[in-house]
Design a protein around this motif. Structure first.
Motif, PDB file in Angstrom:
ATOM      1  N   LEU A   1       4.140 -12.358  -6.666  1.00 33.88           N
ATOM      2  CA  LEU A   1       4.780 -11.072  -6.380  1.00 33.88           C
ATOM      3  C   LEU A   1       5.362 -11.031  -4.966  1.00 33.88           C
ATOM      4  N   THR A   2       6.606 -10.556  -4.902  1.00 31.96           N
ATOM      5  CA  THR A   2       7.240 -10.330  -3.602  1.00 31.96           C
ATOM      6  C   THR A   2       7.422  -8.845  -3.316  1.00 31.96           C
ATOM      7  N   SER A   3       7.376  -8.017  -4.371  1.00 34.08           N
ATOM      8  CA  SER A   3       7.547  -6.573  -4.201  1.00 34.08           C
ATOM      9  C   SER A   3       6.566  -5.835  -5.110  1.00 34.08           C
ATOM     10  N   LEU A   4       5.792  -4.919  -4.510  1.00 32.80           N
ATOM     11  CA  LEU A   4       4.818  -4.131  -5.257  1.00 32.80           C
ATOM     12  C   LEU A   4       4.950  -2.675  -4.829  1.00 32.80           C
ATOM     13  N   SER A   5       5.214  -1.806  -5.801  1.00 28.78           N
ATOM     14  CA  SER A   5       5.405  -0.383  -5.507  1.00 28.78           C
ATOM     15  C   SER A   5       4.398   0.442  -6.295  1.00 28.78           C
ATOM     16  N   LEU A   6       3.605   1.222  -5.553  1.00 27.61           N
ATOM     17  CA  LEU A   6       2.542   2.037  -6.134  1.00 27.61           C
ATOM     18  C   LEU A   6       2.619   3.467  -5.600  1.00 27.61           C
ATOM     19  N   SER A   7       3.810   3.913  -5.300  1.00 27.53           N
ATOM     20  CA  SER A   7       3.958   5.233  -4.690  1.00 27.53           C
ATOM     21  C   SER A   7       3.539   6.338  -5.658  1.00 27.53           C
ATOM     22  N   HIS A   8       2.924   7.359  -5.106  1.00 26.43           N
ATOM     23  CA  HIS A   8       2.513   8.542  -5.872  1.00 26.43           C
ATOM     24  C   HIS A   8       1.570   8.196  -7.031  1.00 26.43           C
ATOM     25  N   CYS A   9       0.675   7.259  -6.766  1.00 25.15           N
ATOM     26  CA  CYS A   9      -0.403   6.932  -7.706  1.00 25.15           C
ATOM     27  C   CYS A   9      -1.694   7.468  -7.073  1.00 25.15           C
ATOM     28  N   PRO A  10      -2.119   8.659  -7.435  1.00 25.64           N
ATOM     29  CA  PRO A  10      -3.177   9.351  -6.691  1.00 25.64           C
ATOM     30  C   PRO A  10      -4.542   8.684  -6.743  1.00 25.64           C
ATOM     31  N   LEU A  11      -4.785   7.826  -7.729  1.00 19.60           N
ATOM     32  CA  LEU A  11      -6.101   7.207  -7.872  1.00 19.60           C
ATOM     33  C   LEU A  11      -6.177   5.823  -7.237  1.00 19.60           C
ATOM     34  N   VAL A  12      -5.084   5.357  -6.662  1.00 20.26           N
ATOM     35  CA  VAL A  12      -5.074   4.063  -5.992  1.00 20.26           C
ATOM     36  C   VAL A  12      -5.488   4.265  -4.532  1.00 20.26           C
ATOM     37  N   THR A  13      -6.424   3.448  -4.070  1.00 19.95           N
ATOM     38  CA  THR A  13      -6.958   3.596  -2.719  1.00 19.95           C
ATOM     39  C   THR A  13      -6.778   2.305  -1.921  1.00 19.95           C
ATOM     40  N   ALA A  14      -7.125   2.394  -0.666  1.00 17.60           N
ATOM     41  CA  ALA A  14      -7.050   1.222   0.215  1.00 17.60           C
ATOM     42  C   ALA A  14      -8.015   0.129  -0.224  1.00 17.60           C
ATOM     43  N   SER A  15      -9.014   0.484  -1.014  1.00 25.77           N
ATOM     44  CA  SER A  15      -9.993  -0.497  -1.482  1.00 25.77           C
ATOM     45  C   SER A  15      -9.366  -1.603  -2.319  1.00 25.77           C
ATOM     46  N   SER A  16      -8.247  -1.315  -2.959  1.00 24.28           N
ATOM     47  CA  SER A  16      -7.565  -2.349  -3.745  1.00 24.28           C
ATOM     48  C   SER A  16      -6.327  -2.878  -3.038  1.00 24.28           C
ATOM     49  N   VAL A  17      -5.717  -2.055  -2.205  1.00 22.75           N
ATOM     50  CA  VAL A  17      -4.461  -2.470  -1.575  1.00 22.75           C
ATOM     51  C   VAL A  17      -4.698  -3.600  -0.576  1.00 22.75           C
ATOM     52  N   LEU A  18      -5.706  -3.492   0.240  1.00 24.18           N
ATOM     53  CA  LEU A  18      -5.950  -4.522   1.251  1.00 24.18           C
ATOM     54  C   LEU A  18      -6.330  -5.867   0.622  1.00 24.18           C
ATOM     55  N   PRO A  19      -7.224  -5.904  -0.356  1.00 21.02           N
ATOM     56  CA  PRO A  19      -7.479  -7.191  -1.023  1.00 21.02           C
ATOM     57  C   PRO A  19      -6.249  -7.755  -1.723  1.00 21.02           C
ATOM     58  N   ALA A  20      -5.416  -6.879  -2.270  1.00 22.34           N
ATOM     59  CA  ALA A  20      -4.192  -7.341  -2.921  1.00 22.34           C
ATOM     60  C   ALA A  20      -3.290  -8.066  -1.933  1.00 22.34           C
ATOM     61  N   LEU A  21      -3.200  -7.544  -0.728  1.00 18.96           N
ATOM     62  CA  LEU A  21      -2.372  -8.186   0.291  1.00 18.96           C
ATOM     63  C   LEU A  21      -2.852  -9.611   0.566  1.00 18.96           C
ATOM     64  N   ARG A  22      -4.144  -9.806   0.560  1.00 25.45           N
ATOM     65  CA  ARG A  22      -4.681 -11.142   0.823  1.00 25.45           C
ATOM     66  C   ARG A  22      -4.397 -12.109  -0.323  1.00 25.45           C
ATOM     67  N   LEU A  23      -4.275 -11.567  -1.537  1.00 22.20           N
ATOM     68  CA  LEU A  23      -4.035 -12.412  -2.706  1.00 22.20           C
ATOM     69  C   LEU A  23      -2.553 -12.699  -2.945  1.00 22.20           C
ATOM     70  N   LEU A  24      -1.679 -11.994  -2.226  1.00 25.04           N
ATOM     71  CA  LEU A  24      -0.237 -12.098  -2.485  1.00 25.04           C
ATOM     72  C   LEU A  24       0.489 -12.589  -1.228  1.00 25.04           C
ATOM     73  N   PRO A  25       0.473 -13.881  -0.995  1.00 27.85           N
ATOM     74  CA  PRO A  25       1.045 -14.431   0.241  1.00 27.85           C
ATOM     75  C   PRO A  25       2.560 -14.294   0.326  1.00 27.85           C
ATOM     76  N   ASN A  26       3.234 -14.096  -0.824  1.00 26.75           N
ATOM     77  CA  ASN A  26       4.691 -13.999  -0.811  1.00 26.75           C
ATOM     78  C   ASN A  26       5.189 -12.567  -0.750  1.00 26.75           C
ATOM     79  N   LEU A  27       4.277 -11.607  -0.706  1.00 24.70           N
ATOM     80  CA  LEU A  27       4.667 -10.202  -0.728  1.00 24.70           C
ATOM     81  C   LEU A  27       5.448  -9.824   0.533  1.00 24.70           C
ATOM     82  N   THR A  28       6.644  -9.287   0.319  1.00 27.76           N
ATOM     83  CA  THR A  28       7.469  -8.852   1.452  1.00 27.76           C
ATOM     84  C   THR A  28       7.715  -7.350   1.443  1.00 27.76           C
ATOM     85  N   SER A  29       7.397  -6.689   0.318  1.00 27.73           N
ATOM     86  CA  SER A  29       7.616  -5.248   0.214  1.00 27.73           C
ATOM     87  C   SER A  29       6.446  -4.589  -0.496  1.00 27.73           C
TER      88      SER A  29
END
Length: 275
Positions: free
Chosen positions: A242-270
């Motif tokens: 993944l290079t682009s991941l958009s989760l805007s206005h998803c009220p049940l998504v928290t930092a608990s998943s976003v930060l680990p996701a960043l570590r798993l997605l080395p090509n993410l630019t957006s």
């Protein structure tokens, strides 16, 4: 009559004064156009557009988005007169019906990209017929705000559209986890999937989809009210490119998943987690 054979690209986006008479004059002799954008030329009618495309045998790309007065007659000549057409944008052409779409889907043998966003008339059954007719040719499909886009259509896409790489759905009330599971079963070569305001989907459907689409580069799940950290984690685990991941206005998504996701997605630019 005047000849415009040397013209290859025509851009008339938003030209409010352009009307049928302009197009008819252009089409008074054969044109060498390969790309034509008539987007938001709101004075154009189906009669003028139909006459125009009859003169454009070399046409590859046609953008009619926002031409609100058009109906199915505007695209009826395409199969017979534009055999090289690859991209067709009908966004917000709300008068275009399912029968006309099916004629284009079955008759335009080079068609690879189709934008149907905002079309309200085609039923889900008619869209399924279009999917069957498009078959392995279609690569990009935008069904945003199409009332007929639902679970049964996802199954048809999975079965018939084996080259589909990019799909967009927006505010699809008939789409649920069942549809995402059906789409996943096709193991399509998806590189972009945009599911916007699809309120019937949950972590379960998203997990099914991403597990069968490891090549995804772009994933948008904006305004998914039932998406949680579980779905985000599944996407990060299953789609490492993944290079682009958009989760805007998803009220049940928290930092608990976003930060680990960043570590798993080395090509993410957006990354968009706008609240």
């Amino acid at each position: 009559p005047p000849r415009y054979r040397g013209l290859r690209v025509l851009g008339l986006e938003g030209c409010a004064q352009v009307d049928d008479s302009f197009l008819v004059q252009l089409a008074s002799s054969p044109l060498g156009l390969q790309k034509a954008s008539l987007s938001h030329c709101v004075r154009l009618t189906s009669e003028g557009v139909a006459e125009f495309v009859k003169a454009c045998r070399d046409l590859r790309t046609l953008d009619l988005s926002g031409c609100i007065r058009l109906d199915g007659r505007s695209i009826a000549p395409l199969p017979a007169h534009c055999p090289l057409l690859r991209t067709l944008n009908l966004r917000s052409c709300r008068g275009v019906d399912g029968a006309s779409l099916h004629a284009v889907s079955s008759g335009c043998n080079s068609l690879q990209e189709l934008v149907l966003a905002g079309l309200r008339l085609p039923t889900e059954g008619e869209l399924r017929q279009c999917a069957e007719a498009l078959g392995g040719r279609i690569r990009v499909l935008d069904l945003g705000l199409c009332d007929g886009a639902g679970d049964d259509l996802m199954g048809a896409l999975a079965k018939h559209c084996k080259s589909l790489r990019d799909i967009t759905l927006h505010s699809a009330p008939r789409l649920s986890d069942k549809g995402l599971k059906a789409l996943a079963a096709g193991r399509l070569p998806l590189t972009a999937c945009k599911l916007l305001r699809c309120c019937g989907i949950t972590d379960l459907g998203v997990t099914h989809l991403v597990s069968r689409a490891p090549g995804l580069l772009t994933l948008s799940l904006d305004a998914s009210p039932y998406l949680t950290d579980i779905g985000v984690a599944s996407a990060a685990d299953s789609c490492p490119s993944l290079t682009s991941l958009s989760l805007s206005h998803c009220p049940l998504v928290t930092a608990s998943s976003v930060l680990p996701a960043l570590r798993l997605l080395p090509n993410l630019t957006s990354l968009d987690v706008t609240g």
